[in-house]
Design a protein around this motif. Structure first.
Motif, PDB file in Angstrom:
ATOM      1  N   ASP B  32      58.612  77.498   5.292  1.00 12.65           N
ATOM      2  CA  ASP B  32      59.265  76.751   4.217  1.00 12.65           C
ATOM      3  C   ASP B  32      58.397  75.615   3.747  1.00 12.65           C
ATOM      4  OD1 ASP B  32      62.895  76.813   4.780  1.00 12.65           O
ATOM      5  OD2 ASP B  32      61.465  78.292   4.028  1.00 12.65           O
ATOM      6  N   LEU B 191      67.018  84.775  -4.804  1.00 12.75           N
ATOM      7  CA  LEU B 191      68.252  84.029  -4.554  1.00 12.75           C
ATOM      8  C   LEU B 191      68.248  83.267  -3.230  1.00 12.75           C
ATOM      9  CD1 LEU B 191      70.629  83.749  -6.414  1.00 12.75           C
ATOM     10  CD2 LEU B 191      71.706  85.665  -5.309  1.00 12.75           C
ATOM     11  N   ALA B 195      68.117  79.162  -2.615  1.00  6.86           N
ATOM     12  CA  ALA B 195      69.079  78.448  -1.782  1.00  6.86           C
ATOM     13  C   ALA B 195      68.359  77.527  -0.802  1.00  6.86           C
ATOM     14  CB  ALA B 195      69.968  79.441  -1.040  1.00  6.86           C
ATOM     15  N   SER B 196      67.244  78.026  -0.230  1.00  9.41           N
ATOM     16  CA  SER B 196      66.461  77.165   0.662  1.00  9.41           C
ATOM     17  C   SER B 196      65.945  75.949  -0.081  1.00  9.41           C
ATOM     18  CB  SER B 196      65.272  77.917   1.240  1.00  9.41           C
ATOM     19  OG  SER B 196      65.683  79.005   2.002  1.00  9.41           O
ATOM     20  N   ARG B 198      67.231  74.613  -2.701  1.00  8.18           N
ATOM     21  CA  ARG B 198      68.366  73.749  -3.000  1.00  8.18           C
ATOM     22  C   ARG B 198      68.659  72.827  -1.838  1.00  8.18           C
ATOM     23  NH1 ARG B 198      73.439  77.209  -2.544  1.00  8.18           N
ATOM     24  NH2 ARG B 198      72.762  77.057  -0.386  1.00  8.18           N
ATOM     25  N   ASP B 199      68.564  73.377  -0.616  1.00  5.66           N
ATOM     26  CA  ASP B 199      68.981  72.610   0.542  1.00  5.66           C
ATOM     27  C   ASP B 199      67.924  71.632   1.026  1.00  5.66           C
ATOM     28  OD1 ASP B 199      70.755  75.482   1.832  1.00  5.66           O
ATOM     29  OD2 ASP B 199      71.463  73.798   0.609  1.00  5.66           O
ATOM     30  N   ARG B 200      66.672  71.834   0.615  1.00  2.00           N
ATOM     31  CA  ARG B 200      65.654  70.932   1.137  1.00  2.00           C
ATOM     32  C   ARG B 200      65.200  69.893   0.130  1.00  2.00           C
ATOM     33  NH1 ARG B 200      60.540  72.651   3.083  1.00  2.00           N
ATOM     34  NH2 ARG B 200      59.479  71.181   1.740  1.00  2.00           N
ATOM     35  N   THR B 448      62.118  84.176   2.693  1.00  2.00           N
ATOM     36  CA  THR B 448      63.205  84.802   3.446  1.00  2.00           C
ATOM     37  C   THR B 448      62.755  86.132   4.029  1.00  2.00           C
ATOM     38  OG1 THR B 448      64.692  83.803   1.865  1.00  2.00           O
ATOM     39  CG2 THR B 448      65.594  85.499   3.287  1.00  2.00           C
TER      40      THR B 448
ATOM     41  N   PRO C  36      69.343  82.362   7.943  1.00  2.00           N
ATOM     42  CA  PRO C  36      68.378  82.244   6.847  1.00  2.00           C
ATOM     43  C   PRO C  36      67.869  83.579   6.336  1.00  2.00           C
ATOM     44  CG  PRO C  36      67.397  81.563   8.917  1.00  2.00           C
ATOM     45  CD  PRO C  36      68.807  81.853   9.216  1.00  2.00           C
ATOM     46  N   TYR C  37      68.040  84.627   7.142  1.00  2.00           N
ATOM     47  CA  TYR C  37      67.622  85.959   6.690  1.00  2.00           C
ATOM     48  C   TYR C  37      68.538  86.958   7.376  1.00  2.00           C
ATOM     49  CZ  TYR C  37      65.112  85.406  11.097  1.00  2.00           C
ATOM     50  OH  TYR C  37      64.796  85.136  12.387  1.00  2.00           O
ATOM     51  N   ARG C 136      71.247  72.639   5.565  1.00  2.00           N
ATOM     52  CA  ARG C 136      69.810  72.568   5.377  1.00  2.00           C
ATOM     53  C   ARG C 136      69.080  73.361   6.450  1.00  2.00           C
ATOM     54  NH1 ARG C 136      66.149  67.807   3.368  1.00  2.00           N
ATOM     55  NH2 ARG C 136      64.166  68.637   4.115  1.00  2.00           N
ATOM     56  N   THR C 139      69.473  77.403   5.972  1.00  2.00           N
ATOM     57  CA  THR C 139      68.564  78.139   5.090  1.00  2.00           C
ATOM     58  C   THR C 139      67.113  77.944   5.505  1.00  2.00           C
ATOM     59  OG1 THR C 139      68.655  76.285   3.545  1.00  2.00           O
ATOM     60  CG2 THR C 139      70.014  78.215   3.047  1.00  2.00           C
ATOM     61  N   ARG C 140      66.895  77.122   6.532  1.00  2.00           N
ATOM     62  CA  ARG C 140      65.512  76.909   6.953  1.00  2.00           C
ATOM     63  C   ARG C 140      65.193  77.773   8.173  1.00  2.00           C
ATOM     64  NH1 ARG C 140      61.311  72.898   6.718  1.00  2.00           N
ATOM     65  NH2 ARG C 140      60.331  72.657   8.755  1.00  2.00           N
TER      66      ARG C 140
END
Lengths: 384, 466, 406
Positions: B32, B191, B195-196, B198-200, B448, C36-37, C136, C139-140
């Motif tokens: 990420d 997508l 989202a990742s 968005r969250d970071r 992802t 996250p996946y 957070r 999704t990480r």
């Protein structure tokens, strides 16, 4: 995994094959040389393309270094050995050339469309191309199959390196052989006609037949408790290939037809008109259904692709469809409508019987899986 | 699984050993930071220079396009008998380039080729941009582009319908379907990554933008189930598109009776050529991206080597196609086809025929050598050669067949104008501008997907994935 | 009011998968995982039903194919059937490519939009986990197992169960505050917004449709470099686009008659032979152009005669006869009679009117006479002479002698 002893060849199979052989001989005497040779060509090509398709599958695995198919690889290797009996069948088939192939006849020199390529179409050069093809196929068989069988004992990874290096060369050989078969043996029956996709068309049909035969043998062996370790995941991949190449064959077949229909050139369209008149229309529709519609819908769902019963049925259907395809390609040339009687049945029995007997025999050559291959374990651990 | 592989690797000779997909320690978190973090940082100077240059080219191209719309198609070199020229060459060229992206993201997904994960996102983006460039050409070559909507079958006061028997209309449907399907496939793949992001992200505006674009994605197991099924189905459908779209483009030529065009091998030949050209473009862009964005640990030598092997394989397929065309030119005993073939290897444009063969068949044979497959210089040389060769292949097919077909009194030479060249260069400018923008705004690697194939990513149950 | 869910975070997919059966056994609520996946085996672990997406896509794909085929059939074979390129209106071969593309398009949109809108119910921004502190991490690189209210949740028991199963962090998610959704305020604002949007769109489109055709280059086709009728032109000095022909200009195919007056034309000889074909031509031309005034028998009794005002010549009259051994009609057609008994006798040849030569008839056709306009523009030279032959035949037919009968 030790190979179980080969059970005695069932009497029924031997009997039917013998019956077929008698019918084959009788056809030669009673039904005329044209019909005899048309049948011979159909079935020799059936076995040739099927064996070549199976060998292609083996070579493809080496080319892309696939692992999932390693446990299954012995099956197409054994099927590919059909190329050995194909050699005498092909040499006998050369007898058809002066009978059914207008380009090889002396009249060709009078025909302005054929005179320029009479040398190419004549028996000497024709035979030369076929013999070279057979020789190259035997070479490939030696590298891929003989090497694989001996690896069972030696467990030497040198075979993998050799096979991987040879695979691209095989692809070139395969392209040459399949094109020769298509252009010489099939479209040579109507030498004024040409279609440069024809080699690809025969490849699609032959590969599909090889895949179907492989699938059929895999499912059958699993049913007998052999090939333990082969999972639904492996069968799914086989089913996926069958599905994908059914679509591919249909795409090639339709593309050739649609392009010739669209331009409507007299020199091209007569080939299709022959296959849409005098009763052949029904066969054409049957081919589309049996070679495309049924296998497509039978294999479209995810579960169907790994279900052994479904795979067995579809594989048998596809082998029949390949025979029908060759019949549809070859027989209209005889100009006697849709011929189907005891000669055709005899040839089918004889050649299919021969093929089955040979493959049965081959099931005792080497182990059921390439136990000497270093990647066998990875192959068995394959999950979707 | 990794332990088994490395044990196996030790036993095997080097040439058979499996090369890992990532180099060095890679964790989902580091992934990420490395990939998604790009959009947080200010772009380096060379990015600005690059986009300035490509934007300039694109603007130039649009200027020429504007001139063409204002003046008419007479500004181009098209004339009797070469009614199709640069415009159609460029169209086929760009549509072809798009196919590699779909092959990498869809077909390789179906084959469970895990190495595709690192490059699929970029390849898909290139597909979309290539199809956008391609779509430009049919739009502007109609003479009255503002009436292009007449191509669609809507009930109208003229009581007219488009002609469904024309391959040109099939093209309209094929390319628009291809664009919308690729866009959807690309967006759905993005997508979870959005989202990742968005969250970071800390930035208020970006968070709003990403929140909307992420549609509320939150990685629930139920959602992943449907998502994976949709992705698999889309991959299968996109595979059908790869075969069909360029086949429909080939039908533009093959359904005609022009000598050299009416060859039944055109559909698979065009598809193979498209994949060939597309992979070459992907290699070029990927090398640049890999180096400039420091992604060598994710886009490894293995990736580049496999792509080069595909290029080599496609080159051999093209060789087969050329051989079949040459053989058929003789075998058909058709005087027109024979004449066209002689024009390809001799004649005024014979240089183009030889250039095509050299660039597409001879030069890529260098890729048999591992040194060339792994060296930047050689692989970029080959990829550039293929790009040029495939553009010229379409030139050969279109211009050579058209400039001398059946009626000698209609034979004439073709000369492109400055406007033709300007629009071609402009399309390259547009393509690379979009690529550069994409690289700054969205994650260039599908984080992802890569997270899912890192070692230890999946629960162990003794399984091996290809 | 219980909480919505309790989240337990795990460090690896393995840990998560091991935890699931443990937590499931306690039956504390609905299980959901946030990762996250996608994790292999998650579907079975959560006991999810099979996704119906495959069947939906297959059905919609088939529908797409049939729609495309049906639409093309209706458009090409029923609504406006034309044969193009020699292909019949119903050419299924030609309809297959579009059928395939539309099938793929339908299937794809079903897969994408069906998955998003129908099955996953996205876009939806109100899910409580989106506001969680753990989001957070989810999704990480962290894996969350959630026990969700079904419909109630014992948060403490849930926390204990998750901790026992190996969760490294725990978070409690409350239900989001939900005010009433459909307030009158909201409805009025939405309706107002929709109305404004429609109005703006409508005005915009109307304006655009009026404006765009007036823009360059769309107007380029309206400005054509041809000269319309009554339009001035700078091509010639007098403002005309075409000059009037100079005197003596002869049209193509028009050979001027080498005679200035009808008297001079008397010497012209009929170049055409008197064959059935020529007489047929003459009959056709006469019927088309002459009979309307002169009558089908050339006796001046045409249908236009009364309406025309002027009296068309009676070509059967003696003055127009050819002379020679042709009889001259008696009565009103004949020459003026001398009074007395001798009027009953047929006058011999040479008495009465002088012969009327063919050339004079020809000249009349070309130049017209009195009220008769020139027929030169409408009859070719051959047709004119053929008419002359035909008139002579009519004259003979109306004044036949006994010897004329076969």
């Amino acid at each position: 995994m030790s190979t179980p002893a080969t059970p005695k060849t069932p009497a029924l199979l031997l009997g039917l094959t013998a019956l077929g052989t008698v019918g084959v001989v009788l056809t030669g005497f009673l039904k005329g040389s044209e019909r005899f040779w048309a049948n011979w060509i159909l079935w020799f090509l059936f076995l040739f393309t099927l064996a070549l398709g199976a060998l292609f599958l083996v070579a493809l695995e080496h080319l892309v270094a696939a692992r999932w198919s390693v446990p299954l690889r012995r099956v197409p290797e054994r099927i590919a050995t059909l190329l050995i009996p194909v050699v005498p069948l092909a040499l006998v088939a050369l007898g058809a050339v002066p009978v059914l192939y207008p380009g090889a006849r002396p009249e060709a020199l009078q025909n302005p469309l054929l005179a320029g390529k009479a040398l190419w179409l004549g028996l000497p050069f024709f035979s030369f191309r076929t013999i070279v093809s057979l020789a190259l196929c035997l070479l490939a068989l030696a590298v891929f199959v003989k090497g694989s069988l001996s690896q069972d004992e030696t467990k030497d990874p040198a075979y993998n390196i050799r096979a991987r290096r040879f695979a691209p060369a095989f692809m070139a050989i395969f392209a040459f052989v399949v094109t020769v078969l298509a252009f010489d043996w099939i479209s040579g029956l109507t030498p004024e006609w040409y279609s440069d996709i024809f080699g690809v068309y025969l490849f699609a049909g032959g590969f599909l037949a090889g895949l179907a035969a492989t699938t059929l043998v895999v499912v059958r062996l699993q049913g007998k408790g052999r090939l333990a370790g082969v999972r639904p995941d492996h069968r799914f991949n086989l089913g996926g290939f069958l599905f994908a190449f059914t679509v591919f064959w249909s795409y090639i077949g339709f593309a050739q037809y649609m392009l010739m229909w669209y331009a409507n050139l007299p020199e091209e369209i007569h080939w299709y008109r022959e296959r849409l008149e005098h009763g052949w229309h029904g066969v054409t529709v049957a081919l589309a259904i049996v070679h495309f519609a049924i296998p497509f819908f039978a294999l479209v769902t995810r579960d169907a692709k790994s279900d052994p019963r479904r795979l067995r049925g579809v594989a048998m259907l596809m082998l029949g469809a390949h025979a029908l395809d060759l019949y549809w390609l070859i027989f209209p040339v005889l100009g006697q409508g849709v011929l189907f009687s005891w000669p055709e049945l005899s040839f089918a029995l004889a050649f299919l019987g021969l093929g089955l007997l040979w493959v049965r025999r081959s099931l005792s050559w080497g182990e059921d899986m390439p136990v000497g291959d270093a990647f066998l374990r990875q192959g068995l651990e394959f999950r979707l | 699984m990794k332990a088994e592989t490395s044990a196996l690797n030790v036993e095997l000779p080097e040439v058979l050993r499996e090369v890992p997909l990532t180099e060095g320690p890679v964790t989902p978190g580091s992934l990420d930071d490395q990939i998604l973090g790009v959009t947080d940082r200010k772009p380096p100077r060379k990015w600005f220079l690059a986009i300035a240059f490509t934007s300039l080219l694109a603007t130039l191209g649009f200027g020429f396009i504007g001139y063409t719309i204002y003046t008419g198609i007479g500004a181009w070199g098209n004339n009797s008998p070469v009614f199709w020229a640069f415009d159609i060459i460029n169209f086929v060229f760009w549509v072809g380039i798009g196919h590699a992206g779909t092959l990498i993201s869809a077909i390789l997904f179906l084959f469970r080729m895990r190495w595709r994960n690192a490059i699929a996102r970029f390849a898909e983006a290139m597909t979309i941009f290539a199809v956008m460039c391609a779509g430009l050409f049919p739009l502007i070559h109609v003479g009255r582009p503002w009436l292009a909507f007449w191509l669609f079958p809507y009930p109208n006061q003229r009581a007219l319908w488009p002609n469904f028997r024309s391959p040109l209309l099939w093209d309209v449907f094929a390319v628009s379907t291809y664009f919308s399907v690729s866009a959807m496939f690309w967006y759905l793949g993005l997508l979870p990554d959005i989202a990742s992001m968005r969250d970071r992200t800390e930035n208020k505006w970006r968070k709003l933008a990403y929140t909307i674009l992420a549609l509320g994605w939150h990685g629930s197991g139920r959602h992943w189930q449907h998502y994976e099924k949709a992705y698999l189905l889309l991959a299968g459908l996109a595979t059908g598109l790869v075969l069909s779209v360029h086949s429909v483009v080939s039908f533009d030529f093959a359904t005609s009776v022009v000598p050299g065009w009416h060859m039944t091998i055109f559909p698979p030949y065009f598809v193979a050529g498209a994949i060939f050209a597309g992979f070459a473009m992907v290699v070029i862009v990927l090398v640049v991206v890999r180096e400039s964005m420091n992604l060598t640990n994710l886009i490894t030598q293995r990736h580049l080597e496999v792509m080069n092997k595909v290029i080599l394989g496609m080159s051999c397929l093209m060789g087969y196609s050329y051989a079949m065309e040459g053989f058929t030119a003789w075998y058909s005993q058709n005087v027109y086809l024979h004449h066209t073939f002689l024009n390809i290897i001799g004649g005024t444009y014979g240089w183009a025929g030889w250039l095509t063969m050299a660039c597409n068949i001879f030069v890529p044979q260098l890729l048999w050598f591992k040194k060339c497959r792994t060296s930047y210089f050689w692989m970029i040389l080959v990829a550039t050669s293929v790009t040029i060769g495939m553009w010229f292949e379409r030139f050969v097919i279109i211009v050579i067949s058209l400039h001398q077909d059946f009626l000698p009194s209609a034979w004439r030479l073709y000369k492109p104008t400055l406007v033709d060249f300007g629009i071609l260069l402009g399309s390259f400018g547009l393509f690379f501008t979009l690529v550069l923008l994409f690289a700054r705004v969205l994650p260039v690697i599908a984080t992802t997907e890569v997270k899912g194939i890192l070692p230890g990513a999946q629960p162990t149950h003794g399984g091996h994935h290809e | 009011m219980s909480d919505f869910a309790v989240l337990g975070l795990f460090d690896s997919a393995d840990a998560l998968m091991k935890a699931i059966p443990q937590v499931k056994a306690k039956k504390l609520g609905r299980l959901e995982a946030y990762t996250p996946y996608p994790i292999h085996g998650m579907d079975e672990a959560l006991e999810l039903r099979r996704s119906p997406l495959g069947g939906m896509v297959l059905a919609m794909g088939i529908l797409g194919a049939l729609t495309a085929l049906g639409a093309q059939y209706w458009i090409s074979a029923i609504d406006y059937p034309i044969v193009t390129g020699g292909k019949a209106p119903w050419s299924w071969e030609a309809f297959v490519p579009i059928m395939f593309e539309v099938m793929v398009a339908f299937a794809t949109f079903t897969a994408g939009l069906g998955m998003l809108l129908l099955l996953n119910k996205l876009p939806f921004f109100g899910h409580p986990v989106l506001n969680a502190k753990a989001m957070r991490a989810i999704t990480r690189d962290r894996f969350a197992l959630a026990l969700e209210a079904d419909p109630e949740l014992d948060a403490e028991a849930a926390k204990a169960a998750l901790r026992a199963a190996g969760a490294t962090d725990l978070e409690v998610l409350p239900f989001p505050e939900k005010g009433p959704f459909l307030t009158s305020d909201f409805i009025l604002r939405s309706l107002g917004g929709i109305f404004v949007a429609c109005a703006v769109a409508g005005i915009g489109m109307y304006w655009a449709i009026k404006l765009v055709p007036t823009l360059i280059p769309i107007t380029h086709m309206l400005e054509q470099p041809k000269v319309n009728a009554y339009e001035g032109s700078t091509f010639f000095a007098d403002g005309r686009a075409m000059l009037t022909p100079v005197p003596g200009t002869v049209a193509r195919g028009y050979l001027p008659v080498a005679a200035a007056t009808q008297e001079e034309a008397a010497g012209l000889a009929n170049p055409l032979p008197r064959t059935p074909e020529v007489l047929a031509l003459g009959k056709k031309a006469f019927t088309n152009r002459c009979a309307v005034c002169h009558g089908p028998l050339a006796n001046g009794q045409g249908s236009l005669g009364a309406a025309y005002g002027a009296k068309p010549a009676n070509l059967q009259a003696g003055q127009f006869q050819a002379g020679g051994d042709r009889p001259v009609p008696s009565g009103p057609l004949g020459p003026p009679q001398a009074s007395g008994a001798a009027s009953q006798a047929k006058p011999g040849p040479g008495s009465g009117f002088p012969p009327y030569p063919d050339g004079k008839i020809y000249w009349t056709i070309v130049h017209g006479k009195n009220a008769m306009p020139s027929q030169a523009a409408d009859l070719t030279v051959d047709e004119r002479w053929a008419v002359v032959h035909y008139v002579r035949a009519l004259q003979r037919a109306q004044n036949a002698k006994d010897e004329d009968l076969p």
